[in-house]
Design a protein around this motif. Structure first.
Motif: not given
Length: 589
Positions: A473-479
């Motif tokens: 979660k700290d490296y991959i986001s919906p964007e």
């Protein structure tokens, strides 16, 4: 009609998808999912998966997928509101009436009244047929060799010679003139007063896929014109989006439909055992018809009249069906005009033989084209092959196009390579293709498809094991996901994680279009390669995450404006996240 997200989710959560679908499909548990034969396409090996954990279904064969609402919308042809009401009633959930707006309530009330009027009209016409007044109409149906069971199954009836009997009957039941006018069954004439639209006609009730009467077709008794008369379009009847006989054909679950021109063709075929016959309603086949057909079958056999008008109608239907992704074949009725005449004279067994000998739609179109050219002369054959090549160039898929080039070359005794070059030449001239030097574009498309596959794999992994969220979660986001449905679905899923509950079936509530439902369902049901060891799984997951992040950075770099300092700062942060990500160890356990 508006219902809150909360009430929609309450209805969905109180209807376990395995229990609901089990009433329609025989399911067998395999691992954590249930499998059965897909009800949306013909198959011999089960590829239809239902997940109790995800509360979703997905077919790995045809791509049908969604939540419990989607299933009922596809299987029963319900609107979303109809599916919601059915499931609410099943689960004992009271839907709040106050959710109606005034306009919505009025429209819903009108629709219910119109359906009621049509149901009563169908009953009235059926009774008229059985009475002494209907003797001529009954003699006509007997002359068409229809039995009592068929007459009853299709609800056939009769409108009397008097022009106001239905009006008087419906008025006696308390219906107001304005609603009778909106039904299309009664014409309000200022000079002559109200009168029936149909009189002295054999009546064919038109039903929707849920067996509700929505309109009528009427065949005149005698020589009056028009010979056939159909209901006008109303709030409940859109002839470009309904098919005669679909309510019965959809339940046969055959792999194809027999598409006819008229009511009697459908009825005769059903009586002869061909219960997958349907017809468009007094209009040419439309994209709406093709879209409706695609819900049930992938293949259609056209049984249009064998005269010039029927041939032209078949040729017009072929590209419409192809655009919808439906394979079409042609059944010719010679020496008879239509299926009704054919069945009466040669019987069901001979018709079955015609089905087996049905012609490929494209090759049939070329057979008709032959009539415009003298194939015995060099000039005529050249002209014919030029036109055939132009049509072959419209096939977008290279394999399909080459297969047809081979079939045409063989049938018309010309060289495959020569015809293939002519197709390429004609395609460039028509603007349908460019000279073949596109490795760069093809490579970019392949790369984009690969990224989307990686994104689907990651989303499938995340809904299967939410512990992975905490590690990425700290490296991959919906964007980091592609625009459109991918990013929207990822955003909703990430928000669910932050809210403490992963619920992919609820995400479906945010998408209303049927095709969107299929696409979103596929995001959470991508086949992941079977990996034996934990280490292999962790390696594959890590490669997937890195591929998505890399692509996100590459896309942001390409789109960055030189003056966008905030965008440049975000890009630098993303590159730092990528370096940190490369040092990360993602653990399956």
């Amino acid at each position: 009609m508006y219902y809150s997200d909360e009430i929609i989710e309450e209805v969905r959560s109180r209807n376990d998808i395995v229990d609901v679908i089990s009433a329609y499909v025989k399911l067998q548990k395999k691992g954590s999912s249930y499998f059965g034969l897909c009800p949306f396409h013909n198959e011999k090996s089960p590829s239809f998966s239902v997940s109790r954990q995800k509360q979703m279904y997905y077919c790995f064969g045809c791509g049908a997928g969604g939540n419990v609402f989607t299933f009922l919308m596809e299987y029963e042809n319900y609107s979303f509101v109809e599916a919601l009401r059915y499931l609410a009633d099943r689960a004992g959930v009271d839907l709040p009436e106050q959710e109606y707006s005034e306009a919505e309530r009025r429209r819903a009330d009108e629709k219910a009244v119109l359906l009621e009027i049509h149901k009563r009209a169908a009953q009235f016409y059926y009774v008229q047929l059985k009475s002494s007044q209907g003797e001529q109409a009954m003699a006509y149906l007997r002359g068409r060799q229809l039995g009592d069971d068929t007459i009853k199954a299709f609800g056939l009836g009769y409108s009397s010679k008097f022009s106001n009997t239905l009006y008087q009957f419906l008025k006696s039941k308390g219906y107001a003139d304005d609603m009778l006018a909106k039904s299309g069954l009664i014409t309000m004439d200022e000079k002559h007063g109200p009168h029936d639209k149909f009189w002295n006609r054999v009546m064919f009730p038109i039903m929707d896929a849920n067996n509700r009467v929505i309109g009528f077709g009427g065949r005149v008794m005698g020589d009056a014109k028009p010979k056939y008369l159909n209901s006008p379009e109303t709030l409940i009847f859109d002839k470009s989006r309904n098919l005669y006989g679909l309510n019965r054909a959809r339940t046969t679950r055959k792999s194809y439909f027999l598409l006819c021109e008229g009511y009697m063709d459908v009825i005769s075929l059903h009586q002869a055992g061909f219960t997958n016959a349907v017809a468009s309603l007094g209009t040419a086949l439309t994209a709406g018809h093709a879209s409706l057909i695609k819900r049930y079958v992938q293949e259609v056999y056209l049984t249009y009249d064998s005269d010039d008008a029927g041939t032209r109608a078949a040729l017009r239907a072929l590209p419409i069906l192809k655009d919808a992704g439906i394979t079409a074949k042609i059944i010719r009725m010679e020496p008879y005009k239509d299926p009704d005449e054919f069945i009466k004279n040669l019987g069901a067994e001979a018709f079955e033989e015609r089905i087996e000998k049905a012609r490929n739609g494209f090759m049939f179109s070329l057979e008709i084209l032959e009539k415009d050219y003298d194939l015995k002369s060099p000039e005529g054959k050249t002209g014919f092959l030029n036109e055939a090549a132009r049509r072959l160039g419209r096939f977008e898929e290279e394999i399909e196009r080459n297969n047809y080039i081979e079939a045409v070359a063989e049938k018309y005794h010309t060289g495959y390579e020569e015809l293939r070059r002519l197709v390429g030449k004609m395609a460039v001239r028509e603007g349908l293709a460019k000279p073949v030097q596109r490795p760069k574009t093809a490579g970019a498309k392949e790369k984009e498809d690969g990224i989307r596959k990686s994104q689907k794999i990651l989303l499938t992994w995340l809904v299967s094991d939410e512990r992975i969220f905490g590690q990425i979660k700290d490296y991959i986001s919906p964007e980091d996901f592609s625009d459109g449905i991918y990013r929207k679905a990822a955003g909703l899923l990430f928000q669910q994680y932050h809210d403490g509950e992963i619920n992919p079936a609820r995400i479906m509530n945010y998408f209303t279009d049927e095709e969107e439902h299929r696409e979103v369902a596929a995001l959470f049901h991508t086949r992941i390669e079977e990996l034996t060891s934990e280490r292999e799984k962790e390696k594959a997951l890590m490669e997937t995450v890195l591929r998505i992040k890399n692509h996100s950075i590459e896309t942001a770099t390409r789109n960055l404006e030189p003056t966008d300092m905030a965008g440049l700062q975000r890009l630098m942060e993303a590159k730092k996240e990528l370096q940190d990500l490369k040092k990360l160890h993602i653990s399956i356990n």
